[in-house]
Write an enzyme that holds these catalytic residues in place. Structure first.
Site, PDB file in Angstrom:
ATOM      1  CG  ASP A 168       8.116   8.276 -23.105  1.00  0.00           C
ATOM      2  OD1 ASP A 168       9.125   7.791 -22.393  1.00  0.00           O
ATOM      3  OD2 ASP A 168       7.266   9.116 -22.899  1.00  0.00           O
ATOM      4  CG  HIS A 179      -1.749   1.055   1.222  1.00  0.00           C
ATOM      5  ND1 HIS A 179      -2.605   2.001   2.420  1.00  0.00           N
ATOM      6  CD2 HIS A 179      -2.520   1.582   0.102  1.00  0.00           C
ATOM      7  CE1 HIS A 179      -2.996   2.736   2.438  1.00  0.00           C
ATOM      8  NE2 HIS A 179      -3.193   2.501   0.841  1.00  0.00           N
ATOM      9  CG  ASN A 200       6.858   9.278 -19.190  1.00  0.00           C
ATOM     10  OD1 ASN A 200       7.188   8.064 -19.502  1.00  0.00           O
ATOM     11  ND2 ASN A 200       6.879  10.140 -19.473  1.00  0.00           N
ATOM     12  CG  HIS A 217       8.413  16.055 -18.382  1.00  0.00           C
ATOM     13  ND1 HIS A 217       7.680  14.362 -18.671  1.00  0.00           N
ATOM     14  CD2 HIS A 217       9.742  15.518 -18.509  1.00  0.00           C
ATOM     15  CE1 HIS A 217       8.491  13.265 -18.800  1.00  0.00           C
ATOM     16  NE2 HIS A 217       9.616  13.609 -19.117  1.00  0.00           N
TER      17      HIS A 217
END
EC number: 5.4.99.62
Length: 129
Positions: A28, A20, A120, A96
């Site tokens: 990618d 958990h 991603n 990103h």
């Protein structure tokens, strides 16, 4: 030999060890791989296996309580954006560069052969009960 589910022994074993809150980066072929997490590289050639194939297979095996992707996916990769929105209505979006920082805390990285930008996602594992 298993006849169903994930056959790659490295991936199947890594998934069985997750708990958990653990993070799984599905990325990618161009995403920089952080040095800390366990890496299962499935890339065979450009586009094989695709981000969609790998993500769909993982979602069959995992309970996911949250997901984070790069906000740039919306403008640069409509197909990946639609896939992520379809799977994760509450998808968190970050720049990103921030996704790359967050991925260093993942427990597992699964690299696909995807050759399109921003395919991603960082998954946060949940529990099945």
């Amino acid at each position: 030999m298993k006849k169903a589910g994930i056959l790659n022994r490295h991936l199947a074993g890594a998934l069985a060890e997750l708990g958990h809150g653990d993070g799984v980066l599905v990325c990618d072929a161009g995403m920089p791989i952080p040095s800390g997490p366990r890496v299962v590289d499935l890339a065979f050639r450009a586009g094989v296996p695709s981000f969609a194939e790998v993500l769909d297979g993982l979602l069959d095996e995992l309970v996911v309580e949250g997901a984070t992707a790069a906000e740039e996916v919306r403008g640069a990769n409509a197909e990946a954006a639609a896939l992520l929105d379809g799977h994760f209505p509450d998808l968190g979006l970050v720049p990103h560069e921030r996704l790359k920082e967050l991925s260093a805390g993942a427990r597992l990285v699964v690299r696909t052969g995807e050759a399109r930008p921003y395919a991603n996602v960082l998954l946060r594992c949940g529990v099945f009960f």
